[in-house]
Scaffold this motif. Sequence first.
Motif, PDB file in Angstrom:
ATOM      1  N   TRP A  38      -7.855  -5.513   1.227  1.00  0.00           N
ATOM      2  CA  TRP A  38      -8.030  -5.242   2.653  1.00  0.00           C
ATOM      3  C   TRP A  38      -6.972  -4.226   3.063  1.00  0.00           C
ATOM      4  CZ3 TRP A  38     -11.861  -6.448   5.926  1.00  0.00           C
ATOM      5  CH2 TRP A  38     -12.741  -7.470   5.572  1.00  0.00           C
ATOM      6  N   PHE A  39      -7.384  -3.322   3.911  1.00  0.00           N
ATOM      7  CA  PHE A  39      -6.525  -2.271   4.417  1.00  0.00           C
ATOM      8  C   PHE A  39      -6.735  -2.181   5.929  1.00  0.00           C
ATOM      9  CE2 PHE A  39      -5.697  -0.586   0.167  1.00  0.00           C
ATOM     10  CZ  PHE A  39      -6.800  -1.088  -0.534  1.00  0.00           C
ATOM     11  N   ARG A  40      -5.796  -1.575   6.627  1.00  0.00           N
ATOM     12  CA  ARG A  40      -5.968  -1.422   8.075  1.00  0.00           C
ATOM     13  C   ARG A  40      -5.386  -0.103   8.541  1.00  0.00           C
ATOM     14  NH1 ARG A  40      -1.785  -6.173  10.179  1.00  0.00           N
ATOM     15  NH2 ARG A  40       0.167  -5.093   9.651  1.00  0.00           N
ATOM     16  N   GLU A  48      -2.994   1.539   5.888  1.00  0.00           N
ATOM     17  CA  GLU A  48      -2.027   0.828   5.077  1.00  0.00           C
ATOM     18  C   GLU A  48      -2.676  -0.368   4.389  1.00  0.00           C
ATOM     19  OE1 GLU A  48       1.133  -0.828   7.424  1.00  0.00           O
ATOM     20  OE2 GLU A  48      -0.191  -2.092   8.610  1.00  0.00           O
ATOM     21  N   TRP A  49      -2.104  -0.727   3.273  1.00  0.00           N
ATOM     22  CA  TRP A  49      -2.573  -1.856   2.501  1.00  0.00           C
ATOM     23  C   TRP A  49      -2.135  -3.160   3.167  1.00  0.00           C
ATOM     24  CZ3 TRP A  49       1.095  -4.802  -0.575  1.00  0.00           C
ATOM     25  CH2 TRP A  49       0.498  -5.887  -1.237  1.00  0.00           C
ATOM     26  N   THR A 108       9.010   0.810  -5.470  1.00  0.00           N
ATOM     27  CA  THR A 108       8.187  -0.261  -4.927  1.00  0.00           C
ATOM     28  C   THR A 108       6.726  -0.016  -5.290  1.00  0.00           C
ATOM     29  OG1 THR A 108       7.685  -1.521  -2.922  1.00  0.00           O
ATOM     30  CG2 THR A 108       7.829   0.869  -2.703  1.00  0.00           C
ATOM     31  N   TYR A 109       5.854  -0.859  -4.803  1.00  0.00           N
ATOM     32  CA  TYR A 109       4.441  -0.690  -5.119  1.00  0.00           C
ATOM     33  C   TYR A 109       3.601  -0.939  -3.877  1.00  0.00           C
ATOM     34  CZ  TYR A 109       3.848  -5.780  -5.095  1.00  0.00           C
ATOM     35  OH  TYR A 109       3.793  -7.095  -4.714  1.00  0.00           O
ATOM     36  N   TYR A 110       2.385  -0.494  -3.962  1.00  0.00           N
ATOM     37  CA  TYR A 110       1.395  -0.734  -2.911  1.00  0.00           C
ATOM     38  C   TYR A 110       0.033  -0.627  -3.579  1.00  0.00           C
ATOM     39  CZ  TYR A 110       0.899   4.347  -3.041  1.00  0.00           C
ATOM     40  OH  TYR A 110       0.696   5.630  -3.461  1.00  0.00           O
TER      41      TYR A 110
END
Length: 127
Positions: A38-40, A48-49, A108-110
């Motif tokens: 899901w993203f917004r 953004e994730w 970091t990660y996303y």
Amino acid sequence: QVQFVESGGGLVQAGGSLRLSCVGSESTFSFSSVAMGWFRQAPGKQREWVATISSSGSTDYADSVKGRFTISRDNTKTTVYLQMNSLKPEDTAVYFCNWASKKYSSGTYYYSGYGSWGQGTQVTVSS
């Protein structure tokens, strides 16, 4: 081309809850084999994730929603859900689902969506 159809958004007061759904048009076999996210996207901001669920059911969340949102999936229905509790005004955005791929940047990660984007569903949280 696989399509995603999101639903379940609406207007809710701060502290309230909503449950979003997203149906994918691919086969159940294909859907069950990929991680879903899901993203917004809030007005004037980049998409953004929010949350990810792997093909095996492992979940991961952005810090901003951890402990408040829960992602789940039903592969037999090619559907992914997002249960949102304790909503805040800063959660106001259009919410999308997509296939999710993990990316690394600056220590970091996303997650990034890599399929076609649907229309999304609007979530508005009033204070």
